[in-house]
Design a protein around this motif. Structure first.
Motif, PDB file in Angstrom:
ATOM      1  N   ARG A 171       0.827  -1.199   0.000  1.00  0.00           N
ATOM      2  CA  ARG A 171       0.000   0.000   0.000  1.00  0.00           C
ATOM      3  C   ARG A 171       0.866   1.255   0.000  1.00  0.00           C
ATOM      4  NH1 ARG A 171      -4.216   0.924   4.733  1.00  0.00           N
ATOM      5  NH2 ARG A 171      -4.918  -1.089   3.956  1.00  0.00           N
ATOM      6  N   ILE A 172       1.873   1.231   0.852  1.00  0.00           N
ATOM      7  CA  ILE A 172       2.724   2.409   0.966  1.00  0.00           C
ATOM      8  C   ILE A 172       3.517   2.640  -0.322  1.00  0.00           C
ATOM      9  CG2 ILE A 172       4.758   3.312   2.166  1.00  0.00           C
ATOM     10  CD1 ILE A 172       3.550   2.216   4.736  1.00  0.00           C
ATOM     11  N   ALA A 173       3.893   1.524  -0.964  1.00  0.00           N
ATOM     12  CA  ALA A 173       4.680   1.638  -2.186  1.00  0.00           C
ATOM     13  C   ALA A 173       3.903   2.338  -3.302  1.00  0.00           C
ATOM     14  CB  ALA A 173       5.124   0.249  -2.637  1.00  0.00           C
ATOM     15  N   LYS A 174       2.585   2.253  -3.243  1.00  0.00           N
ATOM     16  CA  LYS A 174       1.752   2.862  -4.289  1.00  0.00           C
ATOM     17  C   LYS A 174       1.642   4.380  -4.152  1.00  0.00           C
ATOM     18  CE  LYS A 174      -1.629  -0.850  -4.751  1.00  0.00           C
ATOM     19  NZ  LYS A 174      -3.002  -1.121  -4.285  1.00  0.00           N
ATOM     20  N   GLN A 175       1.968   4.861  -2.982  1.00  0.00           N
ATOM     21  CA  GLN A 175       1.769   6.281  -2.731  1.00  0.00           C
ATOM     22  C   GLN A 175       2.970   7.108  -3.164  1.00  0.00           C
ATOM     23  OE1 GLN A 175       0.910   6.301   1.465  1.00  0.00           O
ATOM     24  NE2 GLN A 175      -0.784   4.864   1.208  1.00  0.00           N
ATOM     25  N   GLU A 176       2.691   8.384  -3.409  1.00  0.00           N
ATOM     26  CA  GLU A 176       3.764   9.270  -3.858  1.00  0.00           C
ATOM     27  C   GLU A 176       4.417  10.045  -2.724  1.00  0.00           C
ATOM     28  OE1 GLU A 176       3.297  11.348  -7.711  1.00  0.00           O
ATOM     29  OE2 GLU A 176       1.207  10.722  -7.480  1.00  0.00           O
ATOM     30  N   HIS A 177       3.795   9.972  -1.556  1.00  0.00           N
ATOM     31  CA  HIS A 177       4.311  10.674  -0.376  1.00  0.00           C
ATOM     32  C   HIS A 177       4.397  12.177  -0.603  1.00  0.00           C
ATOM     33  CE1 HIS A 177       5.134   6.683   1.137  1.00  0.00           C
ATOM     34  NE2 HIS A 177       5.694   6.415  -0.022  1.00  0.00           N
ATOM     35  N   LYS A 178       3.335  12.674  -1.199  1.00  0.00           N
ATOM     36  CA  LYS A 178       3.271  14.116  -1.460  1.00  0.00           C
ATOM     37  C   LYS A 178       2.036  14.708  -0.804  1.00  0.00           C
ATOM     38  CE  LYS A 178       5.357  14.306  -6.054  1.00  0.00           C
ATOM     39  NZ  LYS A 178       4.968  14.175  -7.460  1.00  0.00           N
ATOM     40  N   MET A 179       2.106  15.991  -0.539  1.00  0.00           N
ATOM     41  CA  MET A 179       0.924  16.683  -0.030  1.00  0.00           C
ATOM     42  C   MET A 179      -0.072  16.838  -1.175  1.00  0.00           C
ATOM     43  SD  MET A 179       1.408  19.353   2.923  1.00  0.00           S
ATOM     44  CE  MET A 179       2.218  20.730   2.194  1.00  0.00           C
ATOM     45  N   ILE A 180      -1.328  16.584  -0.877  1.00  0.00           N
ATOM     46  CA  ILE A 180      -2.341  16.707  -1.927  1.00  0.00           C
ATOM     47  C   ILE A 180      -2.991  18.088  -1.920  1.00  0.00           C
ATOM     48  CG2 ILE A 180      -2.812  14.235  -1.997  1.00  0.00           C
ATOM     49  CD1 ILE A 180      -5.329  14.762  -0.356  1.00  0.00           C
ATOM     50  N   TYR A 181      -2.637  18.900  -0.972  1.00  0.00           N
ATOM     51  CA  TYR A 181      -3.153  20.271  -0.938  1.00  0.00           C
ATOM     52  C   TYR A 181      -1.986  21.246  -0.997  1.00  0.00           C
ATOM     53  CZ  TYR A 181      -7.370  18.059   0.986  1.00  0.00           C
ATOM     54  OH  TYR A 181      -8.470  17.272   1.185  1.00  0.00           O
ATOM     55  N   ASP A 182      -2.273  22.431  -1.453  1.00  0.00           N
ATOM     56  CA  ASP A 182      -1.261  23.482  -1.403  1.00  0.00           C
ATOM     57  C   ASP A 182      -1.482  24.256  -0.112  1.00  0.00           C
ATOM     58  OD1 ASP A 182       0.718  25.249  -1.956  1.00  0.00           O
ATOM     59  OD2 ASP A 182      -0.506  26.509  -3.266  1.00  0.00           O
ATOM     60  N   ALA A 183      -0.793  23.844   0.929  1.00  0.00           N
ATOM     61  CA  ALA A 183      -1.058  24.430   2.240  1.00  0.00           C
ATOM     62  C   ALA A 183       0.144  25.192   2.777  1.00  0.00           C
ATOM     63  CB  ALA A 183      -1.437  23.329   3.222  1.00  0.00           C
ATOM     64  N   ILE A 184      -0.152  26.175   3.606  1.00  0.00           N
ATOM     65  CA  ILE A 184       0.907  26.904   4.296  1.00  0.00           C
ATOM     66  C   ILE A 184       1.093  26.271   5.669  1.00  0.00           C
ATOM     67  CG2 ILE A 184       1.617  29.142   5.197  1.00  0.00           C
ATOM     68  CD1 ILE A 184      -0.419  30.403   3.271  1.00  0.00           C
ATOM     69  N   LEU A 185       2.286  25.788   5.931  1.00  0.00           N
ATOM     70  CA  LEU A 185       2.530  25.120   7.210  1.00  0.00           C
ATOM     71  C   LEU A 185       3.188  26.063   8.197  1.00  0.00           C
ATOM     72  CD1 LEU A 185       3.902  21.622   6.054  1.00  0.00           C
ATOM     73  CD2 LEU A 185       1.571  22.264   6.632  1.00  0.00           C
ATOM     74  N   ILE A 186       2.549  26.183   9.348  1.00  0.00           N
ATOM     75  CA  ILE A 186       3.082  27.050  10.390  1.00  0.00           C
ATOM     76  C   ILE A 186       3.336  26.222  11.645  1.00  0.00           C
ATOM     77  CG2 ILE A 186       2.513  28.936  11.975  1.00  0.00           C
ATOM     78  CD1 ILE A 186       0.755  30.021   9.622  1.00  0.00           C
ATOM     79  N   GLY A 187       4.556  26.236  12.125  1.00  0.00           N
ATOM     80  CA  GLY A 187       4.881  25.503  13.348  1.00  0.00           C
ATOM     81  C   GLY A 187       5.146  26.455  14.494  1.00  0.00           C
ATOM     82  N   LEU A 188       4.579  26.173  15.647  1.00  0.00           N
ATOM     83  CA  LEU A 188       4.857  26.995  16.820  1.00  0.00           C
ATOM     84  C   LEU A 188       5.852  26.258  17.704  1.00  0.00           C
ATOM     85  CD1 LEU A 188       1.361  28.441  17.788  1.00  0.00           C
ATOM     86  CD2 LEU A 188       3.135  29.402  16.307  1.00  0.00           C
ATOM     87  N   ASN A 189       6.753  27.013  18.257  1.00  0.00           N
ATOM     88  CA  ASN A 189       7.874  26.427  18.955  1.00  0.00           C
ATOM     89  C   ASN A 189       8.285  27.323  20.122  1.00  0.00           C
ATOM     90  OD1 ASN A 189       9.851  24.634  19.423  1.00  0.00           O
ATOM     91  ND2 ASN A 189      11.062  25.077  17.585  1.00  0.00           N
ATOM     92  N   ALA A 190       8.977  26.748  21.074  1.00  0.00           N
ATOM     93  CA  ALA A 190       9.502  27.539  22.186  1.00  0.00           C
ATOM     94  C   ALA A 190      10.676  26.805  22.783  1.00  0.00           C
ATOM     95  CB  ALA A 190       8.424  27.739  23.251  1.00  0.00           C
ATOM     96  N   GLU A 191      11.454  27.515  23.549  1.00  0.00           N
ATOM     97  CA  GLU A 191      12.536  26.863  24.278  1.00  0.00           C
ATOM     98  C   GLU A 191      11.925  25.834  25.199  1.00  0.00           C
ATOM     99  OE1 GLU A 191      15.081  29.412  26.631  1.00  0.00           O
ATOM    100  OE2 GLU A 191      15.419  30.620  24.829  1.00  0.00           O
ATOM    101  N   ARG A 192      12.646  24.749  25.381  1.00  0.00           N
ATOM    102  CA  ARG A 192      12.096  23.663  26.178  1.00  0.00           C
ATOM    103  C   ARG A 192      11.690  24.120  27.580  1.00  0.00           C
ATOM    104  NH1 ARG A 192      12.761  18.225  25.016  1.00  0.00           N
ATOM    105  NH2 ARG A 192      12.989  18.802  22.847  1.00  0.00           N
ATOM    106  N   SER A 193      12.555  24.836  28.252  1.00  0.00           N
ATOM    107  CA  SER A 193      12.259  25.225  29.635  1.00  0.00           C
ATOM    108  C   SER A 193      11.040  26.155  29.700  1.00  0.00           C
ATOM    109  CB  SER A 193      13.467  25.914  30.263  1.00  0.00           C
ATOM    110  OG  SER A 193      13.810  27.051  29.494  1.00  0.00           O
ATOM    111  N   TYR A 194      10.913  26.991  28.701  1.00  0.00           N
ATOM    112  CA  TYR A 194       9.783  27.920  28.644  1.00  0.00           C
ATOM    113  C   TYR A 194       8.481  27.144  28.464  1.00  0.00           C
ATOM    114  CZ  TYR A 194       6.881  31.793  26.869  1.00  0.00           C
ATOM    115  OH  TYR A 194       5.887  32.723  26.682  1.00  0.00           O
ATOM    116  N   LEU A 195       8.524  26.186  27.541  1.00  0.00           N
ATOM    117  CA  LEU A 195       7.332  25.381  27.270  1.00  0.00           C
ATOM    118  C   LEU A 195       6.955  24.539  28.488  1.00  0.00           C
ATOM    119  CD1 LEU A 195       5.252  24.575  25.139  1.00  0.00           C
ATOM    120  CD2 LEU A 195       6.765  22.695  24.491  1.00  0.00           C
ATOM    121  N   TYR A 196       7.963  23.971  29.141  1.00  0.00           N
ATOM    122  CA  TYR A 196       7.691  23.126  30.307  1.00  0.00           C
ATOM    123  C   TYR A 196       7.048  23.935  31.426  1.00  0.00           C
ATOM    124  CZ  TYR A 196      10.245  19.157  28.281  1.00  0.00           C
ATOM    125  OH  TYR A 196      10.650  18.100  27.496  1.00  0.00           O
ATOM    126  N   ASN A 197       7.468  25.157  31.562  1.00  0.00           N
ATOM    127  CA  ASN A 197       6.834  26.028  32.550  1.00  0.00           C
ATOM    128  C   ASN A 197       5.370  26.238  32.240  1.00  0.00           C
ATOM    129  OD1 ASN A 197       8.203  26.927  34.780  1.00  0.00           O
ATOM    130  ND2 ASN A 197       9.561  28.225  33.559  1.00  0.00           N
TER     131      ASN A 197
END
Length: 301
Positions: A171-197
């Motif tokens: 099944r996996i071999a049949k796939q192209e492993h591509k996004m099927i939508y044209d999407a804007i990806l936004i990731g939110l991130n923080a320093e570990r200690s800040y996030l843990y707080n």
RNA sequence: AGGGGCGUAGUACAAUGGUAGUAUAACGGUCUCCAAAACCGCUGAUGCGGGUUCGAUUCCUGCCGCCCCUG
């Protein structure tokens, strides 16, 4: 336009999603495997009605906590939501922390209807993990590339797939492993200690808001067998109900488990997607809006 | 103050006169319908000093710290 907001728990995704929805005429699809359950509010850190500010949210309160829910449902229904929202001329904001769900929705993952052979499942459940691994080596050797010999859950899953007609590796071999939508990806991130707080504070707040009472309301015989009760913020109450842990210990476990979850989420998004990250410790909102508008400009050319 | 006990990884506990283990945390990672799940990898320690010994974390001893009992 499709905007995807991802990141670890407690980075403020929901809040940002609402802001973006308001600014860009959008509706929000939640990519969260726990906030779908109607009865789980405080412990799942579910967005409240007020916080939604009138923006439609999909997949929040989607089913009851004793019902089954999984990626396939999310992908299937989620794609309908996307079409529907776009067809009404609005923009889609996808927001959530469940990496597999988001990936299955955006990429060309395929989940077939499968008939589960309960007898076969039972047969497998009686085998040792080592035996399961041997079986998979014979039936679908290629699938063992990504499944560790100790990972019983995935070994069984791959064997069931092969048994129902199509091997996992095929099944996996049949796939192209591509996004099927044209999407804007936004990731939110923080320093570990800040996030843990932030996480620690949020868990303290959950207890103040009545997490213990929420748990008590849904408590019943064998409640911890439910899939939904594997969620952090709920599963930790089991030892408390068994009388072997105090609420203070429960709280500490929730904090610890949430920190570990945040780390796993970070790893997943970081390594499975090509995402631009924004630090929530800086002035990220204006930067995000700037990038979105740039992208819009490109698309309109 | 006297008597006794204990000091091993961030934490909880093992062990040995000859390479110091386990769990957990921390850190890193895997991921195609249980994914807040499941699983994997890795770092890290014998309180301080002296003695006995080829060799001490182990035996002896001084100091420091902690705990218990007695007054």
């Amino acid at each position: 336009m499709i905007i995807v907001v991802v990141g670890a728990t407690a980075t403020g995704k929901s809040d940002l999603a609402v802001q973006l929805a308001k600014k860009y005429n959008g509706e929000i699809i939640s990519g969260d495997s726990i906030q779908v359950y109607k009865e789980l509010n405080i412990g799942s850190a579910k967005i409240t009605r007020e916080e939604m500010q009138g923006i439609p949210h999909y997949f929040i309160d989607y089913c009851h906590y004793d019902e089954d829910y999984n990626v396939k449902v999310f992908q299937e229904v989620g794609r309908k939501y996307i079409e529907d929202i776009l067809s009404r001329g609005k923009n889609v904001i996808i927001c959530g922390g469940t990496g597999l769900y988001i990936k299955a929705l955006l990429y060309d993952y395929v989940f077939h209807e499968e008939e589960i052979d309960e007898n076969y499942r039972k047969l497998l459940s009686e085998k040792s993990t080592e035996q399961l691994y041997q079986m998979l080596c014979e039936i679908d050797f290629n699938a063992t590339d990504t499944i560790h010999p100790n990972n019983r859950q995935r070994l069984i899953r791959a064997l069931l797939m092969a048994h129902s007609g199509e091997k996992k590796s095929d099944r996996i071999a049949k796939q192209e492993h591509k996004m099927i939508y044209d999407a804007i990806l936004i990731g939110l991130n923080a320093e570990r200690s800040y996030l843990y707080n932030r996480i620690n504070q949020r868990v303290d707040l959950m207890f103040e808001q009545g997490l213990v009472e929420e748990m008590q309301e849904i408590y019943k015989e064998n409640v911890f067998q439910l899939q939904s009760m594997k969620a952090i913020g709920y599963k930790e109450f089991e030892p408390y109900y068994l009388g072997i842990q105090t609420l203070e210990e429960v709280k500490e476990h929730i904090k610890k488990n949430t920190r570990q979850l945040a780390k796993r989420q970070y790893t997943f998004f970081n390594n499975q997607f090509d995402i631009k990250y924004y630090s929530i410790q800086e002035d990220y909102r204006s930067q995000i809006e700037k990038d979105i508008e740039e992208k819009l400009h490109e698309q309109n050319k």
